[in-house]
Design an enzyme around this catalytic site. Sequence first.
Site, PDB file in Angstrom:
ATOM      1  N   LYS A 282       1.397 -29.460  37.779  1.00 25.09           N
ATOM      2  CA  LYS A 282       2.666 -29.092  38.388  1.00 25.09           C
ATOM      3  C   LYS A 282       3.808 -29.503  37.464  1.00 25.09           C
ATOM      4  O   LYS A 282       3.841 -30.632  36.967  1.00 25.09           O
ATOM      5  CB  LYS A 282       2.795 -29.796  39.745  1.00 25.09           C
ATOM      6  CG  LYS A 282       3.769 -29.173  40.703  1.00 25.09           C
ATOM      7  CD  LYS A 282       3.612 -29.834  42.065  1.00 25.09           C
ATOM      8  CE  LYS A 282       4.456 -29.164  43.114  1.00 25.09           C
ATOM      9  NZ  LYS A 282       4.251 -29.781  44.448  1.00 25.09           N
ATOM     10  N   GLU A 363      -1.030 -28.973  60.752  1.00 23.55           N
ATOM     11  CA  GLU A 363      -0.178 -29.315  61.886  1.00 23.55           C
ATOM     12  C   GLU A 363      -0.940 -29.368  63.208  1.00 23.55           C
ATOM     13  O   GLU A 363      -0.624 -30.186  64.081  1.00 23.55           O
ATOM     14  CB  GLU A 363       0.968 -28.305  61.995  1.00 23.55           C
ATOM     15  CG  GLU A 363       1.964 -28.349  60.856  1.00 23.55           C
ATOM     16  CD  GLU A 363       1.544 -27.562  59.629  1.00 23.55           C
ATOM     17  OE1 GLU A 363       2.252 -27.604  58.618  1.00 23.55           O
ATOM     18  OE2 GLU A 363       0.472 -26.906  59.691  1.00 23.55           O
ATOM     19  N   ARG A 391       2.748 -23.314  64.708  1.00 26.60           N
ATOM     20  CA  ARG A 391       1.313 -23.283  64.468  1.00 26.60           C
ATOM     21  C   ARG A 391       0.556 -24.232  65.393  1.00 26.60           C
ATOM     22  O   ARG A 391      -0.643 -24.097  65.581  1.00 26.60           O
ATOM     23  CB  ARG A 391       1.030 -23.665  63.012  1.00 26.60           C
ATOM     24  CG  ARG A 391       1.954 -23.009  62.014  1.00 26.60           C
ATOM     25  CD  ARG A 391       1.615 -23.357  60.602  1.00 26.60           C
ATOM     26  NE  ARG A 391       0.501 -22.559  60.153  1.00 26.60           N
ATOM     27  CZ  ARG A 391       0.004 -22.599  58.916  1.00 26.60           C
ATOM     28  NH1 ARG A 391       0.515 -23.420  58.039  1.00 26.60           N
ATOM     29  NH2 ARG A 391      -1.015 -21.854  58.577  1.00 26.60           N
TER      30      ARG A 391
END
Length: 631
Positions: A282, A363, A391
Amino acid sequence: MRMLESIAGPRDVKALTPDQLPALASEIRDVLIETVSRTSGHLGPNLGVVELTIALHRVFDSPSDRIVFDTGHQSYVHKLLTGRYPSFGTLRQRGGLAGYPSRAESEHDIVENSHASTSLSYADGLAKAYRLRGEARSVVAVVGDGALTGGMAWEALNNIAVAKDSRLVIVVNDNGRSYQPTIGGLATNLAAVRVSQRYEHVLDYIKTSLSRTPLVGPPLYETLHGIKKGLKDVLQPQVLFEDLGIKYLGPVDGHDEQLVEHALRRARDFGGPVIVHVITRKGFGYPLAEQNEEDCLHQVPAAAPPGATPKRMWSDVFGDELLAVGARNPDVVAITAAMLHPTGLAAFKCAYPDRVFDVGIAEQHAMTSAAGLAMGGMHPVVAIYSTFLNRAFDQVLMDVALHRLPVTIVLDRAGVTGPDGASHHGMWDGSILQVVPGLKIAAPRDGSRIAELLNEAVAVTDGPTVLRFPKGNVGAEAEALGKLGGMDVLYQPADAAANDVLLAGVGPMAVVCVEVATRLADQGIGVTVLDPRWVKPVDRALPAAAAKYRLVVTVEDNGRAGGFGDAVARLLRDSDVGTPVKTYGLPQEFLAHGKREEILDEAGLVPQHLARQITEAVARLTPELAQQTQA
């Protein structure tokens, strides 16, 4: 002249020679750094996928072949290679390029939902559809190791494994991070794989050596290839994907474009589901990002004007108060879904490392795990973005609320979030949570009310509570003049008998309503402004108060359908109060990206527009005022 200026689409990328590709990659990184530093956006993830995206467009034929980006925040390079370089400077600006894939922008974009762990399910369905229609098209899903912490990804893999004739390539972009370092057992396995490539080297050596031996060599290689699972168990036991029955290639150095191309071509030609495991870094190629230990500049804000004073964010105020709450109450624990720093939990984690649980991008699990913690005697505080609560609705309803458990859900980025666009606006929670029995919702109007309402929420022991606040800087404080039931009175008319409008604003909109009231006062309209503080349930003092006014008005940074305004109107009807109600909120549609203030202005949720609309509504109730307005 930049090479990017000559690239109108993937065909131009394919036409480049291998020797030209390093220069193209360097150019792309320069453009990313220049643009994102000015417009804000996701820098680190895109710097890490430059070579991978170039290879994807050289191997596959987009848009005939479909490329689905999980989450989609790493699609900037894809945009640059599909003809959007000329408009790239408008990234995340109102009317400009979206920060995620956008079907309206390009035929090369197919999925624009920026919620994680969904790409494999999209890709599974697409590949099955093309097979059933007899279309020889490949589907590529680019999924990060962080997204693989979400259960939906594994539900998809379970089904992909049995779709043996699906032309589906799954690229696992493994950089060991989502926002922060990826959490969980899968992350540990992938980390081990990153440093062990012996299996591929050994198998390639055997294949090369035995292929030179006529007659005996090929059969012997096939025999050894047939026992590759045993060889893999010895040399690379961490590779778990083939246990699912899916062909695995890798790990591959994601910054060696030629190696990635080679692996992708092998995967494309296999004819069935294949996982290509690509190792990337990254922020690659930008030292400032690579050396950033927190998140590798995952998302950077727009450059601040010179000399600008840093302002306090809503999440910072919440984080500081939670730290104080945790010091007083050892039963308070915190849960995050891979967003420790963005949701303000970092300080709590430093102080109480054993009382913070990062569950990854999961979640649903976060919410039911919170239910278990509450059953065990703790008081969990689940801090997630408002848009991601959608969600976990079933878990809130059936796992938390049904059991009347003391779980506090803190919703960051509630309401209009700005440049992240349609899938990130937190404009749904105020409506979907209204249907949950026993759940209470608090909406602080300013920083002081965050502390006040968080403490009230954590003190609730007979059911779940929600604290919602927007993205961005905390604004000016608005002190209460008095109380009406549990509601704060923020503004009253100079003439106490001037009961024209009872105006209730949710959260920061209550502060907006104070300015609206001053404008209405200039028109001779008497207004009382209330901050309900707790928007669910609606305060029982409201019906009696509303009966004394000619008009009740509600303003909320939430979709109008099913929100606070609808709850107020319903309560007044049930209480046989005939005062008419006007509700103002966000239009029930998917709102495009732009600055928060721009979107609120277009929705009519700014003082000027609200004052005009309320004046017109009052005029319709008052013939004399109507004549003045027309004049």
